[in-house]
Write an enzyme that holds these catalytic residues in place. Structure first.
Site, PDB file in Angstrom:
ATOM      1  CD  GLU A 418      31.802  49.138  38.077  1.00 45.76           C
ATOM      2  OE1 GLU A 418      32.484  49.870  38.809  1.00 45.76           O
ATOM      3  OE2 GLU A 418      31.544  48.121  38.763  1.00 45.76           O
ATOM      4  CE1 TYR A 471      32.016  43.243  44.205  1.00 47.11           C
ATOM      5  CE2 TYR A 471      31.266  45.199  42.827  1.00 47.11           C
ATOM      6  CZ  TYR A 471      32.192  43.925  42.927  1.00 47.11           C
ATOM      7  OH  TYR A 471      33.052  43.506  41.941  1.00 47.11           O
ATOM      8  CD  GLU A 507      32.844  43.879  38.526  1.00 47.54           C
ATOM      9  OE1 GLU A 507      32.982  44.575  39.761  1.00 47.54           O
ATOM     10  OE2 GLU A 507      33.437  44.345  37.569  1.00 47.54           O
TER      11      GLU A 507
HETATM   12  C1  GCB Z   1      33.818  46.894  40.624  1.00 46.51           C
HETATM   13  C2  GCB Z   1      35.062  47.093  39.705  1.00 46.51           C
HETATM   14  C3  GCB Z   1      36.184  46.273  39.608  1.00 46.51           C
HETATM   15  C4  GCB Z   1      36.828  46.188  41.306  1.00 46.51           C
HETATM   16  C5  GCB Z   1      35.346  45.660  42.037  1.00 46.51           C
HETATM   17  C6  GCB Z   1      35.768  45.690  43.407  1.00 46.51           C
HETATM   18  O1  GCB Z   1      32.836  47.591  40.454  1.00 46.51           O
HETATM   19  O2  GCB Z   1      34.533  46.891  38.194  1.00 46.51           O
HETATM   20  O3  GCB Z   1      37.341  46.412  38.858  1.00 46.51           O
HETATM   21  O4  GCB Z   1      37.587  45.501  41.447  1.00 46.51           O
HETATM   22  O5  GCB Z   1      34.328  46.695  41.919  1.00 46.51           O
HETATM   23  O6  GCB Z   1      36.167  44.832  44.168  1.00 46.51           O
HETATM   24  O7  GCB Z   1      35.617  47.080  43.962  1.00 46.51           O
END
Ligand code: GCB
Length: 601
Positions: A418, A471, A507
């Site tokens: 990121e 996300y 992710e």
């Molecule tokens: C991300 C990161 C990771 C975090 C995750 C989160 O994008 O790469 O290190 O833990 O999101 O859970 O927010």
């Protein structure tokens, strides 16, 4: 510049090995970093210069005490212990080496009061020859100072500020934007080992396949005053020699080879040969010998597909962390044998070492069990693109590749997580980083786990595989499952259209409190995590039919500790396992999917 360390230390016919793990003496430094130096804490036993507490090595120091000032300490801490060097090492003219498998973040090491090495960047090994400073007739004092301070040009980056507390005292406060606790200390094993005067310095092994035949291309280098001859032997699992050579660099052919295959892709995954290199002196005597496990396999890629041994592969796995209760980031074989059992129970075939290189023993386990690794360097969320950061970033990759180049499990290099890849400077910056990686290893694809939009990303053009983190249903459209499947499908497709490269989702996920049940599904509940996964699975299945989609990695394997914020309930809870490695409903859900994907392979 410290070169790190290449070969994992092993006892052989010509080398001895001692492990210096155990309970060491420990003391926090006062805020003035000079204090311990001025008072000669490295010149005599720490016990003599003030009170000490017992500190396990390896472990993070943060969660060992009951005191927030130890957990949240910013700055230096001091460790020491005494050790013996066997007198017969000296009598046999052996060189003596001291190796730290990793210390977070920067450290300086003294032996008998003499400074022997300094190393920056956690998660990577470093070593030095200490033959000239050790005693054989009495014990030796080993002192280590560790600094966990993260600044704008450390890898990863952080910010320090002074806060005034009672009595006009200053307390330092560390902040950082990455989402895992800044654990510190001597995180991995400390080794004392011996080598002969003329010793094998590095071994590089690459492999190729053609039909049923395997090829092992190798280069053994050694250091000495005198010349030696190499004898190379390759043994199969039964200990039968299947190839050999008398050259220090060359190519060996293995007819009807057992290739290295991932877990569930073959009845015997993770097949390893033993590569034994020996140096022979002028009188035919054995000078030095070193063995390592190698897997015969190829990784290749096109603009849509990643291939292992010429077969298309689909990676199904996790982002992980080195993290556990009490130990923090300390290497712990109990934890990792359990982790691998869970990885296989779920039916995964891969994980990413988010967001830093893991302990070497973990890669050895992955080699043995056929688990593929996306090996990530400790870049942090690169948001400044200065020359000094570029140099450190390149240095971390030099050390990473030097350490991990021979692992068949490592199928890809991730050079960043990121980064601010929409910044106009990201183009030249990552162009240089990728060029640096390619100058050391051409046999694996290079990627970045990208979080910025495909519309303005500037790094993807330099990569072989596009990984993205997103996300949906969590940070965006919180609580809504409605559009997840179409958003994921559209975004993956857009990345492929923009760069014409294979795409992986590295992710996605939702924080979940184990035991919280809410229907209809509601954020933080086990039901919501499962439902959010199902929407992603719809997209993944659609994308797989189109053909450029090469893998899915849920975030995260297990719950882990973070810095304290109002969005983290006792840490990040996106694990499908709890921090004590018990399954949430999501683990059963993922298990059904991963095993059915494997069955369809
Ligand atoms: C991300 C990161 C990771 C975090 C995750 C989160 O994008 O790469 O290190 O833990 O999101 O859970 O927010």
């Amino acid at each position: 510049v410290n070169p790190g360390a290449a070969l994992y230390p092993r006892a052989t016919e010509t080398r001895d090995l001692r492990n210096l793990d155990g309970v060491w003496n420990f003391r926090k430094s006062p805020t003035d970093p000079e204090f311990g130096y001025k008072n000669g804490w490295f010149e005599q036993d720490l016990e003599k210069t003030g009170p000490v507490i017992p500190m396990p090595v390896p472990s993070s120091y943060n969660d060992i005490g009951e005191d927030a000032s130890l957990r949240d300490h910013v700055g230096l801490v001091w460790y020491d212990r005494r050790f013996y060097v066997p007198i017969w090492w000296g009598q046999n003219g052996q060189r003596v080496w001291l190796r730290f498998s990793s210390v977070h973040y920067a450290s300086q090491v003294w032996v008998n009061g003499q400074s022997v090495m300094y190393h920056e960047i956690g998660h990577l090994p470093f070593e030095v020859e200490i033959s000239d400073v050790v005693n054989y007739n009495t014990s030796n004092l080993l002192t280590v100072v560790v600094d966990n301070t993260l600044l704008s040009d450390t890898v990863p980056q952080g910010t320090i500020r002074d806060i005034m507390v009672a009595n006009n005292k200053v307390r330092l406060e560390q902040t950082y934007t990455f989402d895992f606790f800044n654990y510190a200390g001597i995180h991995r094993s400390v080794f004392l080992y011996s080598t002969p005067q003329t010793f094998i310095d590095d071994v590089i092994v690459n492999t190729d396949i053609q039909g049923l035949t395997g090829f092992v291309v190798y280069n053994v280098t050694y250091k000495s005053a005198s010349n030696a001859q190499c004898v190379i032997q390759l043994f199969d699992k039964n200990g039968t020699q299947v190839a050999g050579s008398q050259d220090c660099a060359g190519l060996m052919e293995v007819g009807n080879a057992n290739f290295w295959w991932p877990y569930l892709m073959h009845p015997e995954p993770g097949y390893l040969y033993t590569f034994k290199a020996s140096l022979i002196g002028p009188l035919g005597e054995l000078v030095d010998t070193y063995s390592l496990k190698v897997g015969i396999r190829t990784v290749t890629w096109s603009n849509t597909t990643i291939y292992l041994n010429d077969k298309p592969i689909y990676l199904r796995g996790f982002g992980m962390h080195e993290d556990s209760d009490l130990r923090g980031k300390g290497w712990d074989p109990v934890l990792w044998v359990k982790n691998f059992n869970l990885i296989k129970w779920v039916g995964a075939n891969a994980f990413r070492t988010s967001h830093y290189p893991y302990a070497e023993e973990i890669y050895q386990m992955a080699d043995e069990q056929g688990v593929m690794i996306i090996d990530e360097c400790p870049s942090g969320d690169t948001d400044i693109f200065t020359d000094s950061l570029l140099e450190k970033h390149k240095q971390s990759l030099t050390e990473l590749i030097r350490r991990d180049k021979n692992h068949p499990s490592v199928v890809m290099w991730s050079i960043s997580n990121e980064p601010r890849s929409a910044n106009y400077k990201a183009d030249a910056y990552f162009g240089k980083v990728v060029k640096h990686v390619k100058s050391m290893d051409l046999s694996r694809p290079v990627t970045i786990a990208i979080s910025q939009s495909y519309l303005n990303d500037k790094a993807g053009q330099h990569l072989d595989v596009i990984c993205f983190n997103r996300y949906n249903g969590w940070y965006s459209n919180t609580g809504s499952l409605l559009n997840i499947a179409s958003y994921v499908t559209e975004e993956a497709t857009a990345w492929h259209r923009r760069y014409n490269k294979p795409v992986i989702m590295t992710e996605y996920g939702a924080d979940t409190i184990a035991g919280l049940h809410l229907i209809p599904e509601y954020v933080w509940s086990e039901e919501y995590q499962v439902a959010l996964m199902s929407e992603h699975f719809k997209a993944f299945d659609r994308l797989r039919r189109v053909g450029f989609f090469a893998g899915e990695f849920i975030w995260n394997f297990a719950d882990f500790k973070t810095t304290q914020t109002i969005t983290r309930v006792g840490g990040n809870k996106k694990g499908i396992f709890t921090r004590s490695r018990q399954p949430k409903a999501s683990a059963h859900h993922l298990r059904a999917r991963y095993h059915s994907l494997a069955a369809a392979e």
